[in-house]
Design an enzyme around this catalytic site. Structure first.
Site, short mmCIF file in Angstrom:
data_model
loop_
_atom_site.label_atom_id
_atom_site.label_comp_id
_atom_site.label_asym_id
_atom_site.label_seq_id
_atom_site.Cartn_x
_atom_site.Cartn_y
_atom_site.Cartn_z
N ASP A 1 -76.92 50.14 29.39
CA ASP A 1 -77.01 51.53 29.85
C ASP A 1 -78.18 52.18 29.12
O ASP A 1 -78.05 52.55 27.96
CB ASP A 1 -75.67 52.24 29.54
N HIS B 1 -68.73 53.19 31.15
CA HIS B 1 -67.96 54.11 30.30
C HIS B 1 -66.74 53.30 29.90
O HIS B 1 -65.73 53.27 30.59
CB HIS B 1 -67.57 55.38 31.08
N GLU C 1 -77.12 59.09 23.50
CA GLU C 1 -77.91 59.58 24.62
C GLU C 1 -78.02 61.10 24.68
O GLU C 1 -77.58 61.73 25.64
CB GLU C 1 -77.34 59.05 25.95
N ARG D 1 -83.71 62.79 28.81
CA ARG D 1 -82.62 62.10 28.11
C ARG D 1 -83.20 60.80 27.56
O ARG D 1 -84.04 60.16 28.22
CB ARG D 1 -81.44 61.81 29.06
N GLU E 1 -81.65 57.31 25.94
CA GLU E 1 -80.35 56.64 25.76
C GLU E 1 -80.53 55.21 25.26
O GLU E 1 -81.21 54.40 25.91
CB GLU E 1 -79.58 56.62 27.08
N TYR F 1 -81.90 69.75 29.39
CA TYR F 1 -82.16 69.96 30.81
C TYR F 1 -82.36 71.45 31.03
O TYR F 1 -81.42 72.23 30.82
CB TYR F 1 -80.98 69.43 31.65
N ASP G 1 -82.33 56.31 34.39
CA ASP G 1 -81.11 55.86 33.69
C ASP G 1 -80.61 54.66 34.48
O ASP G 1 -80.08 54.80 35.58
CB ASP G 1 -80.08 57.01 33.70
N HIS H 1 -70.86 57.30 24.74
CA HIS H 1 -69.57 56.73 25.15
C HIS H 1 -69.55 55.27 24.76
O HIS H 1 -70.60 54.65 24.59
CB HIS H 1 -69.38 56.88 26.67
N HIS I 1 -73.64 67.58 28.10
CA HIS I 1 -72.79 66.39 28.01
C HIS I 1 -72.65 65.99 26.55
O HIS I 1 -73.23 66.64 25.67
CB HIS I 1 -73.35 65.24 28.86
N HIS J 1 -76.18 63.53 37.41
CA HIS J 1 -75.82 62.29 38.12
C HIS J 1 -76.63 62.15 39.41
O HIS J 1 -76.09 61.79 40.46
CB HIS J 1 -74.32 62.24 38.40
N ASP K 1 -65.31 44.91 59.45
CA ASP K 1 -65.01 43.78 58.57
C ASP K 1 -66.12 43.54 57.53
O ASP K 1 -66.19 42.47 56.93
CB ASP K 1 -64.73 42.51 59.39
N1 GLY Z 1 -75.38 55.90 33.09
C1 GLY Z 1 -74.26 56.70 32.84
C2 GLY Z 1 -74.30 57.26 31.50
O1 GLY Z 1 -75.33 57.26 30.87
O2 GLY Z 1 -73.31 57.67 30.96
MN MN Z 2 -74.50 56.34 29.10
MN MN Z 3 -76.96 56.00 31.22
#
Ligand code: GLY
Ligand code: MN
Ligand code: MN
Length: 437
Positions: A269, A359, A382, A404, A406, A386, A258, A352, A348, A241, A38
């Protein structure tokens, strides 16, 4: 900090005015998800439902019917003094009307009785098609109920339509009130990233940096993160990820964080990458500067009319050219782009949409073409590079570097407003900040 309830009312009015006259839209609330026995995971309301109601209880349903003299109907959990001792206050139908502005409200137990007559005879029934098996099956049940009664005059809806194109197009464009919340979420997270840079020490565990981030956000009023933070030291930064966040930070590591908090269900983000010991090595500096150049050039390119895909292509051009200059790729830049060779290091896209979902919703193509940016859209920028730790096609000194950078960027009439500028990203600024700490 919260969006005023009057704003939810304005959103419903706008949506009602955009729906065809003889139609109904149904948007369901989220349910609690069991962790085990529960014990439940923390509740997070459906963004669509919250966007239109500001109502944060599980299991409800919103029905909008433009042709009705009661166009806003809510179904909710019943008041239940005994349950409320265990799980907290419930608004009940009365609260749905008085506080949340519904024209009519019912207990959830009445839903199967009420719904068929509310959708009887409509031309179009809008709901998130095929997104939620439980809702699909309930809608089917209500339609079957009407089908059984056609000889008594009932009419099944003539068409089922997806609610996303109308509702998500609205959510894509942020109002001043939404930008104010998103700016505050971005500021809180920016401060959290600065603290992580200042308090980072070789020998700490990644999750201890995560603790600094989470603690700061919670203390500043953002109880939840918008997604599980990525705190990746050294080669872990090459796992896009990575959320294990349980390794020791070593001398010479770059650290990629991140993390972005959520405020009143609006996301930030942010990614920053910095050296654990406060000083970039030569190779780290070279890769970092290249990613930073791409980040800044793409932010500069953000303005109304800018084609969404052209932003990504700009990042691909800058990064590919830089990789050739550093000797990490060899050949003609155009050819390396055409063949997709750069994807080994940049796998990537540039970003977004950002809003209630990290997202966020809203289509990236309109009538078959990439969308052009317009004021009110918030996007992330972003770029990243890598270099896999086992990539033997490059010199060893480059292996295991992941970077990265962002930022969250709002499109304005003039160009771009960067919501995340409070956290430094220039090499000198980061090194100076860490030296002072
Ligand atoms: N934190 C997920 C992205 O940067 O898309
Ligand atoms: Mn992002
Ligand atoms: Mn991010």
């Amino acid at each position: 900090m919260k969006i005023d309830l009057s704003i939810y009312k304005e959103r419903r009015a706008k949506l009602l005015s955009e729906l065809p006259d003889n139609s109904v839209m149904i948007i369901a609330a989220a349910s609690l998800v069991s962790r085990n026995a529960d014990a439940e995971f923390p509740f997070r309301q459906s963004s669509d439902f919250y966007y239109l109601t500001g109502f944060n209880e599980p299991d409800g349903l919103l029905l909008l019917k433009p042709s009705s003299d009661q166009p806003v109907v809510l179904f909710c959990q019943p008041r239940d003094p005994e349950m409320e001792i265990w799980t907290g206050y419930r608004a009940g139908p009365e609260g749905c009307i008085e506080t949340f502005g519904a024209d009519a409200a019912y207990n959830l137990s009445e839903i199967d009785q009420q719904l068929p007559s509310l959708i009887d005879g409509v031309d179009q029934l809008f709901y998130p098609l095929a997104r939620d098996a439980a809702l699909d099956s309930r809608v089917k049940g209500w339609i079957q109920d009407l089908a059984k009664r056609v000889r008594a005059g009932a009419e099944v809806p003539k068409a089922l339509s997806d609610s996303d194109p109308i509702l998500h197009e609205m959510r894509l464009f942020k109002s001043d009130a939404e930008i104010a919340i998103m700016q505050r979420a971005a500021d809180i997270s920016a401060e959290a990233h600065v603290k992580a840079m200042q308090q980072c020490r070789v020998g700490m565990n990644e999750y201890q940096l995560e603790a600094i981030i989470q603690s700061h956000c919670m203390a500043e009023g953002a109880r939840f993160q918008a997604y599980t933070p990525i705190v990746a030291a050294g080669k872990n930064a090459c796992i896009l990820h990575y959320i294990d966040n349980d390794q020791t930070i070593n001398e010479g590591d770059l650290i990629l964080i991140d993390a972005g908090c959520e405020l009143d269900n609006y996301a930030s983000d942010i990614t920053r990458t910095f050296p654990a010991n406060g000083q970039f090595s030569e190779e780290q500096r070279a890769i970092y500067q290249l990613v930073l150049d791409a980040n800044k050039a793409c932010i500069d390119a953000v303005k109304p009319g800018c084609n969404w895909d052209s932003l990504h292509q700009l990042s691909v051009e800058i990064l590919t050219k830089g990789l050739v200059e550093l000797g990490l790729l060899s050949g003609e830049v155009d050819q390396l782009i055409e063949s997709g060779a750069y994807r080994r290091f940049y796998m990537h896209r540039i970003g977004h949409w950002l809003g209630m979902d990290v997202h966020d919703v809203g289509s990236y193509r309109v009538e078959g073409e990439w969308r052009e940016l317009s004021p009110g859209i918030v996007t992330t920028i972003e770029p990243g590079l890598y270099i896999a730790p086992d990539d033997h096609s490059v010199e060893e000194r480059w292996r295991g570097i992941g970077v990265r950078i962002e930022d969250d960027v709002m499109v304005t009439d003039e160009g771009a407003r960067v919501l995340t500028s409070a956290v430094p990203k220039e090499i000198d600024e980061i090194e100076a900040l860490m030296r002072r700490a």
